[in-house]
Design an enzyme around this catalytic site. Structure first.
Site, PDB file in Angstrom:
ATOM      1  N   LEU A   1     -59.875 -34.825  53.144  1.00 52.49           N
ATOM      2  CA  LEU A   1     -59.706 -36.283  52.817  1.00 52.49           C
ATOM      3  C   LEU A   1     -60.433 -35.079  51.133  1.00 52.49           C
ATOM      4  O   LEU A   1     -61.366 -34.590  50.966  1.00 52.49           O
ATOM      5  CB  LEU A   1     -60.893 -37.392  52.868  1.00 52.49           C
ATOM      6  CG  LEU A   1     -60.359 -37.887  54.265  1.00 52.49           C
ATOM      7  CD1 LEU A   1     -61.789 -39.183  55.024  1.00 52.49           C
ATOM      8  CD2 LEU A   1     -58.862 -38.378  54.275  1.00 52.49           C
ATOM      9  N   HIS A   2     -60.237 -36.347  49.956  1.00 52.42           N
ATOM     10  CA  HIS A   2     -60.394 -35.421  48.439  1.00 52.42           C
ATOM     11  C   HIS A   2     -60.578 -36.385  47.649  1.00 52.42           C
ATOM     12  O   HIS A   2     -60.040 -38.336  48.207  1.00 52.42           O
ATOM     13  CB  HIS A   2     -59.104 -34.367  48.215  1.00 52.42           C
ATOM     14  CG  HIS A   2     -58.677 -35.245  48.113  1.00 52.42           C
ATOM     15  ND1 HIS A   2     -57.873 -36.458  47.422  1.00 52.42           N
ATOM     16  CD2 HIS A   2     -56.910 -35.080  48.607  1.00 52.42           C
ATOM     17  CE1 HIS A   2     -56.413 -36.541  47.983  1.00 52.42           C
ATOM     18  NE2 HIS A   2     -55.757 -35.025  48.381  1.00 52.42           N
ATOM     19  N   ALA A   3     -61.177 -36.961  46.437  1.00 48.71           N
ATOM     20  CA  ALA A   3     -61.246 -37.971  45.469  1.00 48.71           C
ATOM     21  C   ALA A   3     -59.750 -38.731  45.685  1.00 48.71           C
ATOM     22  O   ALA A   3     -60.267 -40.460  45.532  1.00 48.71           O
ATOM     23  CB  ALA A   3     -61.557 -37.249  44.517  1.00 48.71           C
TER      24      ALA A   3
ATOM     25  N   HIS B   1     -57.998 -39.641  48.080  1.00 51.30           N
ATOM     26  CA  HIS B   1     -58.248 -40.456  49.347  1.00 51.30           C
ATOM     27  C   HIS B   1     -59.449 -41.536  49.185  1.00 51.30           C
ATOM     28  O   HIS B   1     -59.292 -42.499  49.391  1.00 51.30           O
ATOM     29  CB  HIS B   1     -57.945 -40.377  50.477  1.00 51.30           C
ATOM     30  CG  HIS B   1     -57.217 -38.549  50.916  1.00 51.30           C
ATOM     31  ND1 HIS B   1     -57.636 -37.877  51.315  1.00 51.30           N
ATOM     32  CD2 HIS B   1     -56.429 -38.717  51.778  1.00 51.30           C
ATOM     33  CE1 HIS B   1     -56.092 -36.950  51.701  1.00 51.30           C
ATOM     34  NE2 HIS B   1     -55.605 -37.964  51.487  1.00 51.30           N
TER      35      HIS B   1
ATOM     36  N   GLU C   1     -49.244 -43.213  44.962  1.00 53.35           N
ATOM     37  CA  GLU C   1     -47.780 -42.591  44.863  1.00 53.35           C
ATOM     38  C   GLU C   1     -47.732 -41.152  44.239  1.00 53.35           C
ATOM     39  O   GLU C   1     -46.634 -40.679  44.157  1.00 53.35           O
ATOM     40  CB  GLU C   1     -47.913 -43.505  42.903  1.00 53.35           C
ATOM     41  CG  GLU C   1     -47.938 -45.211  43.402  1.00 53.35           C
ATOM     42  CD  GLU C   1     -47.899 -45.348  41.743  1.00 53.35           C
ATOM     43  OE1 GLU C   1     -48.190 -44.721  40.971  1.00 53.35           O
ATOM     44  OE2 GLU C   1     -47.721 -46.552  41.562  1.00 53.35           O
TER      45      GLU C   1
ATOM     46  N   ASP D   1     -46.856 -39.530  46.844  1.00 54.72           N
ATOM     47  CA  ASP D   1     -46.384 -39.123  47.869  1.00 54.72           C
ATOM     48  C   ASP D   1     -45.004 -40.403  47.846  1.00 54.72           C
ATOM     49  O   ASP D   1     -45.018 -41.340  48.500  1.00 54.72           O
ATOM     50  CB  ASP D   1     -46.781 -39.362  49.456  1.00 54.72           C
ATOM     51  CG  ASP D   1     -47.207 -38.116  49.809  1.00 54.72           C
ATOM     52  OD1 ASP D   1     -46.668 -36.768  49.920  1.00 54.72           O
ATOM     53  OD2 ASP D   1     -48.496 -38.173  49.837  1.00 54.72           O
TER      54      ASP D   1
HETATM   55  O1  PAF Z   1     -49.272 -39.337  53.762  1.00 56.77           O
HETATM   56  C1  PAF Z   1     -50.039 -39.022  54.522  1.00 56.77           C
HETATM   57  O2  PAF Z   1     -51.988 -38.979  55.008  1.00 56.77           O
HETATM   58  C2  PAF Z   1     -49.578 -39.247  55.977  1.00 56.77           C
HETATM   59  O3  PAF Z   1     -48.165 -38.996  55.609  1.00 56.77           O
HETATM   60  C3  PAF Z   1     -49.280 -40.337  56.659  1.00 56.77           C
HETATM   61  C4  PAF Z   1     -49.208 -41.619  55.936  1.00 56.77           C
HETATM   62  C5  PAF Z   1     -51.167 -40.839  57.311  1.00 56.77           C
HETATM   63  C6  PAF Z   1     -48.710 -40.746  57.983  1.00 56.77           C
HETATM   64  O4  PAF Z   1     -49.190 -39.594  59.309  1.00 56.77           O
END
Ligand code: PAF
Length: 281
Positions: A34-36, A38, A149, A151
Site C-alpha cells: 500500500l502507498h499514498a 491507496h 484511475e 488502472d
Molecule cells: O488493482 C488492483 O490492485 C487489483 O487488480 C485488484 C482490483 C485488487 C484485483 O486483484
C-alpha cells in the site's frame, strides 16, 4: 482498531452486523504494498461510508506465466500500520485456498473493453481481475467500491462488469495520485532503480505533451502517438506496449482527437512494466 478478517464466516458476520446497524459499507480492493494512492482511496471511502473494508489479496490468476507474481511486494506489516493510521475498519485478508478452494472452476470474462491495450498485451489478465473482483464484491457486499484511475482499463472493465451482472454496488473512480514530478504512484515503483526513476517520470511528461500538441496545435493523432512511442524509447524505456488515444468508456481506439478521449500508455523499463493515462482535456 483495525479488524483483521481471514475467514469468510467472520467477514460475513462483521459486515452483517454493520448493515443491521444501518451502516454504509465501502470496499477498497487492493493487492497490498500500500502507498499514498491507496490511502487516497481509503480517505475518500471514509467520506462516503460509515465502514471501510480494505482487501489485500495478491491474485495469482491475473498474472501471466512470465509476470511478477512471485516477486510482487508483500510488506504486510507496513500495510497493516498504514491502514491503522488511516482508520480503515477492517482488513479482508483471504488466502489462496479461501479465494480459490479445491474444485474452483469459474472464470468471469468481460468482452469488448478487455480486447485492446493491456488486454492485448497481457492475455487473460482481465479475466483474472473480473473473476476476483466479482468474488470480492460478493464476499464483502459493499454499498460502494473504490478503484483508482491509474488502472484505467481495469476501472472500465469493472464498471462494465457490475452493470452487466446487475451487481448492487456503486463503483467510485478516484483520480491518480502522483509524485511531484508527475510519476503515478504504483506498488511497482519500488522495483525501480535510482537510475530508472527519472526515466519513469518521462511517461507522464510524454502523455501530457502529446495531449497538448493534439489539443492546442491540432497535430494528427497517428503522428503524435508514433512520436510519443519514439520519445519513450529515446528516454530509456526498453519496450513500449502501447500509446493510444481511446474512447474513455469503450476504450475503442480513436483516429481523430476528441475532447473527452483518454490517452493511455504502457512501457517496460528493464523488468518493470509501467502504465499511466490522462484525460486529454
Ligand atoms: O488493482 C488492483 O490492485 C487489483 O487488480 C485488484 C482490483 C485488487 C484485483 O486483484
Amino acid at each position: 482498531m483495525l479488524l483483521e478478517l481471514t475467514s469468510l464466516d467472520t467477514l460475513f458476520a462483521t459486515v452483517r452486523a454493520w448493515r443491521q446497524a444501518g451502516q454504509r459499507v465501502a470496499l477498497v480492493p487492493t493487492m497490498g504494498a500500500l502507498h499514498a494512492g491507496h490511502m487516497a482511496l481509503v480517505e475518500h471511502a471514509r467520506t462516503l461510508a460509515d465502514r471501510v473494508v480494505v482487501s489485500i489479496f495478491v491474485n495469482p490468476t491475473q498474472f501471466g506465466p512470465n509476470e511478477d507474481f512471485s516477486r510482487y511486494p508483500r510488506p504486510l506489516d507496513d500495510d497493516r500500520a498504514l491502514l491503522t493510521l488511516h482508520n480503515a475498519d477492517a482488513l479482508w485478508l483471504p488466502d489462496v485456498a479461501t479465494m480459490y478452494p479445491q474444485g474452483f472452476a469459474t472464470s468471469v470474462h468481460v468482452s469488448g473493453v478487455t480486447e485492446t491495450l493491456d488486454g492485448a498485451a497481457r492475455p487473460g489478465h482481465f479475466d483474472g481481475v473480473a473473476t476476483v473482483v466479482s468474488k470480492l464484491l460478493n464476499q464483502v457486499q459493499p454499498d460502494i467500491a473504490l478503484f483508482g484511475e491509474k488502472d484505467y482499463q481495469q476501472l472500465c472493465v469493472i464498471k462494465r462488469l457490475v452493470v452487466d451482472m446487475n451487481m448492487p454496488v456503486e463503483i467510485i473512480a478516484v483520480p491518480t495520485l502522483r509524485e511531484t514530478d508527475g510519476l503515478a504512484l504504483s506498488s511497482r515503483n519500488r522495483y525501480l532503480s535510482e537510475a530508472q526513476r527519472p526515466v519513469a517520470t518521462r511517461m507522464n511528461q510524454v502523455l501530457r505533451h502529446s495531449a497538448f500538441v493534439m489539443r492546442e496545435e491540432g497535430r494528427p493523432v497517428a503522428e503524435t502517438l508514433e512520436k510519443a512511442q519514439r520519445f519513450l524509447l529515446d528516454a530509456g524505456f526498453s519496450n513500449v506496449d502501447y500509446v493510444a488515444l481511446c474512447d474513455s468508456h469503450s476504450l475503442a481506439p480513436l483516429e481523430n482527437y476528441r475532447r473527452d478521449a483518454r490517452l493511455l500508455a504502457a512501457a517496460r523499463l528493464g523488468t518493470t512494466r509501467l502504465i499511466d493515462n490522462i484525460a486529454v482535456e
